[in-house]
Design a protein around this motif. Structure first.
Motif, PDB file in Angstrom:
ATOM      1  N   UNK A 108       0.822  -1.217   0.000  1.00  0.00           N
ATOM      2  CA  UNK A 108       0.000   0.000   0.000  1.00  0.00           C
ATOM      3  C   UNK A 108       0.854   1.263   0.000  1.00  0.00           C
ATOM      4  N   UNK A 109       1.907   1.241   0.816  1.00  0.00           N
ATOM      5  CA  UNK A 109       2.739   2.447   0.886  1.00  0.00           C
ATOM      6  C   UNK A 109       3.779   2.473  -0.229  1.00  0.00           C
ATOM      7  N   UNK A 110       3.985   1.337  -0.873  1.00  0.00           N
ATOM      8  CA  UNK A 110       4.957   1.297  -1.957  1.00  0.00           C
ATOM      9  C   UNK A 110       4.370   0.598  -3.176  1.00  0.00           C
ATOM     10  N   UNK A 111       3.363   1.230  -3.795  1.00  0.00           N
ATOM     11  CA  UNK A 111       2.676   0.572  -4.921  1.00  0.00           C
ATOM     12  C   UNK A 111       3.576   0.350  -6.139  1.00  0.00           C
ATOM     13  N   UNK A 112       4.688   1.100  -6.212  1.00  0.00           N
ATOM     14  CA  UNK A 112       5.583   0.921  -7.357  1.00  0.00           C
ATOM     15  C   UNK A 112       6.185  -0.476  -7.412  1.00  0.00           C
ATOM     16  N   UNK A 113       6.140  -1.156  -6.276  1.00  0.00           N
ATOM     17  CA  UNK A 113       6.661  -2.521  -6.210  1.00  0.00           C
ATOM     18  C   UNK A 113       6.010  -3.393  -7.280  1.00  0.00           C
ATOM     19  N   UNK A 114       4.703  -3.196  -7.468  1.00  0.00           N
ATOM     20  CA  UNK A 114       3.954  -3.961  -8.463  1.00  0.00           C
ATOM     21  C   UNK A 114       4.544  -3.725  -9.854  1.00  0.00           C
ATOM     22  N   UNK A 115       4.733  -2.448 -10.170  1.00  0.00           N
ATOM     23  CA  UNK A 115       5.276  -2.098 -11.492  1.00  0.00           C
ATOM     24  C   UNK A 115       6.702  -2.630 -11.648  1.00  0.00           C
ATOM     25  N   UNK A 116       7.473  -2.541 -10.576  1.00  0.00           N
ATOM     26  CA  UNK A 116       8.855  -3.023 -10.636  1.00  0.00           C
ATOM     27  C   UNK A 116       8.897  -4.512 -10.979  1.00  0.00           C
ATOM     28  N   UNK A 117       8.023  -5.278 -10.343  1.00  0.00           N
ATOM     29  CA  UNK A 117       8.047  -6.727 -10.569  1.00  0.00           C
ATOM     30  C   UNK A 117       7.581  -7.067 -11.987  1.00  0.00           C
ATOM     31  N   UNK A 118       6.481  -6.444 -12.421  1.00  0.00           N
ATOM     32  CA  UNK A 118       5.994  -6.719 -13.782  1.00  0.00           C
ATOM     33  C   UNK A 118       7.042  -6.252 -14.806  1.00  0.00           C
ATOM     34  N   UNK A 119       7.689  -5.120 -14.512  1.00  0.00           N
ATOM     35  CA  UNK A 119       8.759  -4.623 -15.371  1.00  0.00           C
ATOM     36  C   UNK A 119       9.912  -5.622 -15.455  1.00  0.00           C
ATOM     37  N   UNK A 120      10.230  -6.231 -14.331  1.00  0.00           N
ATOM     38  CA  UNK A 120      11.325  -7.214 -14.297  1.00  0.00           C
ATOM     39  C   UNK A 120      10.959  -8.462 -15.110  1.00  0.00           C
ATOM     40  N   UNK A 121       9.691  -8.860 -15.043  1.00  0.00           N
ATOM     41  CA  UNK A 121       9.245 -10.007 -15.856  1.00  0.00           C
ATOM     42  C   UNK A 121       9.527  -9.747 -17.328  1.00  0.00           C
ATOM     43  N   UNK A 122       9.204  -8.515 -17.726  1.00  0.00           N
ATOM     44  CA  UNK A 122       9.352  -8.142 -19.134  1.00  0.00           C
ATOM     45  C   UNK A 122      10.830  -8.117 -19.512  1.00  0.00           C
ATOM     46  N   UNK A 123      11.608  -7.465 -18.662  1.00  0.00           N
ATOM     47  CA  UNK A 123      13.033  -7.296 -18.943  1.00  0.00           C
ATOM     48  C   UNK A 123      13.750  -8.647 -19.005  1.00  0.00           C
ATOM     49  N   UNK A 124      13.376  -9.522 -18.110  1.00  0.00           N
ATOM     50  CA  UNK A 124      14.044 -10.826 -18.040  1.00  0.00           C
ATOM     51  C   UNK A 124      13.369 -11.872 -18.927  1.00  0.00           C
ATOM     52  N   UNK A 125      12.375 -11.425 -19.664  1.00  0.00           N
ATOM     53  CA  UNK A 125      11.629 -12.303 -20.570  1.00  0.00           C
ATOM     54  C   UNK A 125      11.109 -13.548 -19.858  1.00  0.00           C
ATOM     55  N   UNK A 126      10.537 -13.331 -18.714  1.00  0.00           N
ATOM     56  CA  UNK A 126       9.991 -14.441 -17.930  1.00  0.00           C
ATOM     57  C   UNK A 126       8.676 -14.912 -18.532  1.00  0.00           C
ATOM     58  N   UNK A 127       8.343 -16.146 -18.232  1.00  0.00           N
ATOM     59  CA  UNK A 127       7.059 -16.664 -18.680  1.00  0.00           C
ATOM     60  C   UNK A 127       5.967 -16.085 -17.769  1.00  0.00           C
ATOM     61  N   UNK A 128       5.034 -15.399 -18.394  1.00  0.00           N
ATOM     62  CA  UNK A 128       3.938 -14.790 -17.626  1.00  0.00           C
ATOM     63  C   UNK A 128       2.613 -15.302 -18.188  1.00  0.00           C
ATOM     64  N   UNK A 129       1.798 -15.883 -17.317  1.00  0.00           N
ATOM     65  CA  UNK A 129       0.504 -16.416 -17.769  1.00  0.00           C
ATOM     66  C   UNK A 129      -0.633 -15.525 -17.269  1.00  0.00           C
ATOM     67  N   UNK A 130      -1.841 -15.839 -17.719  1.00  0.00           N
ATOM     68  CA  UNK A 130      -3.016 -15.112 -17.231  1.00  0.00           C
ATOM     69  C   UNK A 130      -3.125 -15.288 -15.715  1.00  0.00           C
ATOM     70  N   UNK A 131      -2.728 -16.476 -15.258  1.00  0.00           N
ATOM     71  CA  UNK A 131      -2.780 -16.753 -13.816  1.00  0.00           C
ATOM     72  C   UNK A 131      -1.839 -15.807 -13.056  1.00  0.00           C
ATOM     73  N   UNK A 132      -0.641 -15.601 -13.624  1.00  0.00           N
ATOM     74  CA  UNK A 132       0.326 -14.684 -12.998  1.00  0.00           C
ATOM     75  C   UNK A 132      -0.310 -13.301 -12.856  1.00  0.00           C
TER      76      UNK A 132
END
Length: 477
Positions: A108-132
């Motif tokens: 709640x106090x650090x909502x950017x964490x969400x963006x950071x993690x999704x950004x890292x998925x993209x950068x590292x070309x991780x497998x991301x599913x609808x479930x993720x």
DNA sequence: TTAGGGTTAG
């Protein structure tokens, strides 16, 4: 001897020497958590793949422990672990775990964490599913982060995914609850463009949002449009509108709507239920129109709808606030019990709690004692409230006597452990060692866990009494 | 998708 007591009363997680059973459980979960945490530490890339190779059986205790270890400066790692754990087929996060994760990771106090993690998925070309993505959105939902949820929704295509109705509904609800109806409306219209259809849940969220904003007309307009998408107005959605009308203060209109719902020719799809009636009853009570609230209860009974605990407590509070006459209360309780769905115990307990909240303590105590002599078992909430009041006025011995009586009645309700601690402490301080020992034994029997601070205080108090007999009672238990 | 008061566990 005292150490023995301390170790038995302390929570296992705070205990330095856990008992055998909890030690066993503790060691297995810790090692699983430790293994996962160590894996996390060693990862540079492909964190999710690395975690899978740890081959650990996931459970909530273990997940909790891993996230806890990520405090204070590895929150991103902790969040990635939590999301990964949720995608495992062997495990499903409970709502409780989502709220725990939000707290531990300070989302709640650090909502950017969400963006950071999704950004890292993209950068590292991780497998991301609808479930993720669904887990990420659920975290946003738990943390009430509408903007971040929308940002996540926009990221679906970047991972080659299509957002589904569930994802849209979640984001729409967040905006509607926040009062940003233009954004919610825009997203709802957008659903049409991407080949999705709003469903009853979408409409209910929107209608709820409009009603909360006092825009009843807008809510109605939407309700009329539902059929366009093959959605049928149901009891829940209709009740939402009725709630909005009640909040707007137009009770006459509310009664008209209620009558509309009661009509048989609607096929029962919008038949009012206990929640519907309770909403109207509550609105009348809030406006001090108790007679009309009682008429709605009659109407409810006539149509064979059973009141529930909420109906009962709302009406009981209404009668207590508006009327000094005890006869009215007993008439009401009699009626409620006859209609079914609510017991004498629930009604009297509710009256006790209401009176305490209204600071009418003497009447509350009278009703509570009346319950006991009549053989009606009070519920946990009433007991907690009464005990707290007695402890606040330092009537520890009275409280203990009541406690014993209730124990005799075999009340299986859960009571606030803090109250037991305060009571035990009070008994010690007032020199009632025998009672203190009896209570302590009962607490031990219940395997009650206390806060360290409470136990420390109790031990201090016991030292002051210097009662050898008390000491031996503890040690022989 | 629907509420509400205290706690417990997860």
């Amino acid at each position: 001897m005292l150490n023995h007591l301390i170790s038995r009363l302390l929570s296992p997680s705070l205990r330095s020497h856990p008992s055998k059973i909890s030690a066993l459980r503790f060691s297995t979960t810790v090692s699983a958590a430790e293994r996962l945490y160590n894996h996390l530490q060693g990862c540079t890339t492909n964190l999710e793949k690395e975690l899978a190779s740890a081959n650990v059986n996931l459970d909530s205790t273990c997940i909790n422990e891993v996230i806890r270890r990520c405090d204070p400066n590895q929150f991103q790692l902790g969040l990635r672990f939590f999301i990964w754990a949720g995608t495992q087929s062997s495990h499903r996060h409970s709502p409780y775990m989502y709220s725990k994760a939000c707290d531990f990771l300070k989302i709640r106090t650090n909502p950017d964490l969400i963006k950071d993690v999704v950004g890292a998925y993209k950068k590292e070309e991780c497998f991301v599913s609808v479930k993720t993505m669904r887990i990420v959105l659920s975290l946003c939902n738990q943390a009430k982060l509408a903007d971040e949820a929308l940002w996540v929704l926009r990221k679906f295509p970047e991972f080659g995914l299509c957002a589904d109705t569930v994802a849209y509904n979640l984001v729409i609800r967040l905006f509607a609850d926040k009062g940003d109806l233009s954004m919610a409306d825009m997203l709802m219209k957008e659903m049409d463009c991407v080949g999705l259809y709003p469903d009853v849940i979408t409409y209910t969220s929107m209608i709820n949002g409009y009603c909360n904003a006092g825009k009843i007309d807008e809510a109605w307009k939407l309700a009329k449009e539902m059929s366009k998408h093959d959605c049928v107005l149901n009891t829940v959605t209709y009740s939402r509108i009725l709630e909005g009308v009640c909040k707007s203060g137009d009770m006459e209109r509310a009664l008209e709507l209620l009558a509309e719902m009661e009509k048989e020719d609607s096929g029962g799809l919008i038949s009012p239920n206990a929640v519907t009636y309770t909403l109207v009853i509550q609105a009348f009570c809030e406006k001090k129109r108790i007679r009309e609230a009682l008429l709605v209860l009659d109407r409810m009974g006539d149509l064979g709808c059973t009141p529930n605990r909420v109906t009962a407590s709302v009406l009981i509070q209404g009668v207590l606030e508006n009327d000094e006459d005890v006869k009215d209360l007993s008439k009401l309780i009699d009626k409620l019990v006859k209609l079914g769905g609510v017991s004498l115990s629930e009604c009297f307990s509710s009256a006790t709690v209401s009176l305490i909240r209204m600071k009418r303590w003497e009447e509350a105590e009278k009703i509570f004692r009346l319950m006991l002599v009549s053989g009606i078992r009070p519920d946990g909430l009433a007991c907690s409230h009464v005990f707290r009041e007695l402890c606040l006025s330092e009537r520890y011995l009275d409280c203990f006597v009541l406690y014993q009586e209730i124990e005799k009645e075999d009340v299986k309700s859960t009571m606030d452990s803090d109250i037991y601690a305060v009571l035990l402490l009070g008994l010690c301080q007032q020199g009632n060692s025998w009672e203190a020992a009896k209570l302590a034994k009962s607490m031990l029997d219940k395997k009650m866990r206390l806060k360290v601070s409470h136990v420390e205080k109790i031990i201090e108090a016991l030292k002051k009494t210097g009662d050898e007999d008390l000491m031996s009672r503890f040690s022989t238990d």
